[in-house]
Design a protein around this motif. Structure first.
Motif, short mmCIF file in Angstrom:
data_model
loop_
_atom_site.label_atom_id
_atom_site.label_comp_id
_atom_site.label_asym_id
_atom_site.label_seq_id
_atom_site.Cartn_x
_atom_site.Cartn_y
_atom_site.Cartn_z
N THR A 113 0.83 -1.20 0.00
CA THR A 113 0.00 0.00 0.00
C THR A 113 0.86 1.25 0.00
OG1 THR A 113 -1.71 -1.20 1.23
CG2 THR A 113 -1.87 1.20 1.18
N ALA A 114 1.94 1.25 0.79
CA ALA A 114 2.84 2.41 0.83
C ALA A 114 3.46 2.65 -0.54
CB ALA A 114 3.92 2.19 1.88
N HIS A 115 3.88 1.57 -1.22
CA HIS A 115 4.48 1.73 -2.55
C HIS A 115 3.46 2.31 -3.53
CE1 HIS A 115 7.85 -1.48 -1.81
NE2 HIS A 115 8.02 -0.36 -1.14
N ARG A 116 2.21 1.85 -3.42
CA ARG A 116 1.17 2.37 -4.32
C ARG A 116 0.92 3.85 -4.08
NH1 ARG A 116 -4.08 2.49 -3.31
NH2 ARG A 116 -4.00 0.80 -1.76
N VAL A 117 0.90 4.24 -2.80
CA VAL A 117 0.71 5.65 -2.48
C VAL A 117 1.82 6.50 -3.09
CG1 VAL A 117 0.75 7.32 -0.58
CG2 VAL A 117 -0.62 5.24 -0.38
N LEU A 118 3.06 6.04 -2.95
CA LEU A 118 4.19 6.79 -3.47
C LEU A 118 4.19 6.83 -4.99
CD1 LEU A 118 6.94 5.49 -1.03
CD2 LEU A 118 5.94 7.77 -1.06
N ARG A 119 3.86 5.71 -5.63
CA ARG A 119 3.80 5.70 -7.09
C ARG A 119 2.73 6.65 -7.61
NH1 ARG A 119 4.25 0.01 -6.47
NH2 ARG A 119 1.98 -0.18 -6.83
N GLY A 120 1.68 6.82 -6.82
CA GLY A 120 0.60 7.72 -7.23
C GLY A 120 0.86 9.17 -6.91
N GLY A 121 2.05 9.47 -6.42
CA GLY A 121 2.41 10.85 -6.11
C GLY A 121 2.04 11.29 -4.71
N GLY A 122 1.53 10.37 -3.90
CA GLY A 122 1.18 10.70 -2.53
C GLY A 122 2.36 10.59 -1.59
N GLY A 123 2.09 10.77 -0.32
CA GLY A 123 3.14 10.70 0.69
C GLY A 123 2.54 10.46 2.05
N PRO A 124 3.31 10.69 3.09
CA PRO A 124 2.81 10.49 4.45
C PRO A 124 1.58 11.36 4.72
CG PRO A 124 5.19 10.76 4.45
CD PRO A 124 4.73 11.11 3.07
N ALA A 125 0.64 10.79 5.46
CA ALA A 125 -0.58 11.51 5.82
C ALA A 125 -1.04 11.05 7.19
CB ALA A 125 -1.68 11.26 4.78
N ARG A 126 -1.79 11.90 7.86
CA ARG A 126 -2.28 11.53 9.19
C ARG A 126 -3.28 10.37 9.11
NH1 ARG A 126 -1.59 17.21 9.91
NH2 ARG A 126 -0.21 17.64 11.70
N ILE A 127 -4.10 10.34 8.09
CA ILE A 127 -5.14 9.32 8.00
C ILE A 127 -4.55 7.94 7.74
CG2 ILE A 127 -5.58 9.50 5.52
CD1 ILE A 127 -8.29 9.26 8.26
#
Length: 318
Positions: A113-127
């Motif tokens: 899930t973390a890799h998918r978030v990063l590939r999608g341009g996302g990053g650390p988040a509180r949620i």
């Protein structure tokens, strides 16, 4: 019973290359201590193993959650999509969104899930931080009581005072000290024996009570309290009736439906040693003796060149 900690050996190619020391406190179904390793009466840092007690304090203060969402309020979740949706649902039910959270920003613990978030341009988040379910429930409890939400993590806040009173009641101890957990929430220090008593109380409570609702929600939805591939969920699936909650720095607490209960703490905080000790204690209490899942967790392999060349193993008897 011994004051000497258990030893977990890390074996590679037949050579013991390192060791971990484990403290253990275990009780039988009558509540009689049957295994003691280390100074289990001293103040300890249970970290997220206290989350079921925090959630219990919230239910007593008027929080209205059940099922998966109640399990998530007790969770150190992996940030998988269903965890994030659940935390968002708790917040929305209180008329809030993720901007109200005061836990730190973090990537999901689940690697894919973390890799998918990063590939999608996302990053650390509180949620996606592993404690967002608990924090969302804390905020919802504040809204129910018209308590301020901006400082809900302050130890003097009505929410935290209610949680502290609940922790003291179930552990049978005064809080030894108050620190700050990794998520920013107050951390109430208690003995390993006290935490084991608290978990025992959750599983032995009468059906329908707040205590039993916590235990039942966590046991019915173990993926919501940790993640789809986490050892805690595997343990609860493999041993029906078992309640397990881990904490940072390799703390673990569990209780079975008949009152057998224990706590485990790896001295150096190594997470890799926690599951082997937990399995050893479970089996010393007569639980999971024929489970292939527990067999795998009891002696996790060590790899060299992509193939198993050793294992972690608990030395001696619990």
């Amino acid at each position: 019973m011994s004051a000497v900690p258990l030893i977990v050996e890390v074996v590679r190619s037949g050579f013991v290359e390192s060791v971990h020391r484990a403290w253990v406190f275990a009780m039988d179904a009558e509540g009689v201590p049957v295994a003691v390793h280390g100074d289990v009466a001293a103040a300890a840092s249970p970290r997220s193993s206290m989350k079921p007690l925090q959630a219990l304090g919230m239910l007593r203060a008027g929080l209205d959650l059940s099922g998966e969402l109640l399990a998530l309020a007790c969770a150190s979740h992996s940030g998988e999509d269903f965890h994030v949706r659940g935390a968002s649902e708790i917040l929305a039910g209180a008329g809030l969104d993720a901007t109200a959270l005061r836990c730190p920003e973090d990537l999901p613990l689940d690697t894919a899930t973390a890799h998918r978030v990063l590939r999608g341009g996302g990053g650390p988040a509180r949620i996606t931080m592993n404690c967002s379910g608990k924090h969302s429930a804390m905020l919802a409890t504040c809204v129910v009581n018209d308590w301020p939400t901006g400082d809900y993590l302050h130890p003097g806040h009505p929410l935290q005072r209610a949680i502290r009173a609940t922790a003291e009641e179930l552990t049978g101890e005064r809080v030894a000290a108050t620190g700050v957990d990794g998520c920013g929430a107050p951390l109430f220090f208690a003995s390993m024996a006290g935490v084991a008593r608290a978990f025992r109380a959750l599983t032995l409570a009468a059906p329908g009570t707040y205590e039993r609702r916590i235990a039942d929600a966590m046991r019915a939805h173990p993926e919501w309290t940790s993640g789809t591939s986490r050892p805690e969920a595997a343990l609860m699936r493999a041993v029906p009736g078992l309640l397990v909650k881990s904490g940072a720095e390799a703390f673990e607490a569990f209780a079975f439906e008949d009152g057998r209960a224990a706590t485990v703490k790896i001295e150096d905080g190594s997470q890799r040693a926690r599951a082997p000790v937990t399995v050893a204690v479970l089996r010393a209490l007569g639980l999971g003796l024929d489970s292939p899942v527990l067999d795998a967790l009891a002696c996790p392999p060590q790899f060299g060149g992509g193939r198993p060349v050793g294992e972690l193993r608990v030395r001696g008897q619990v």
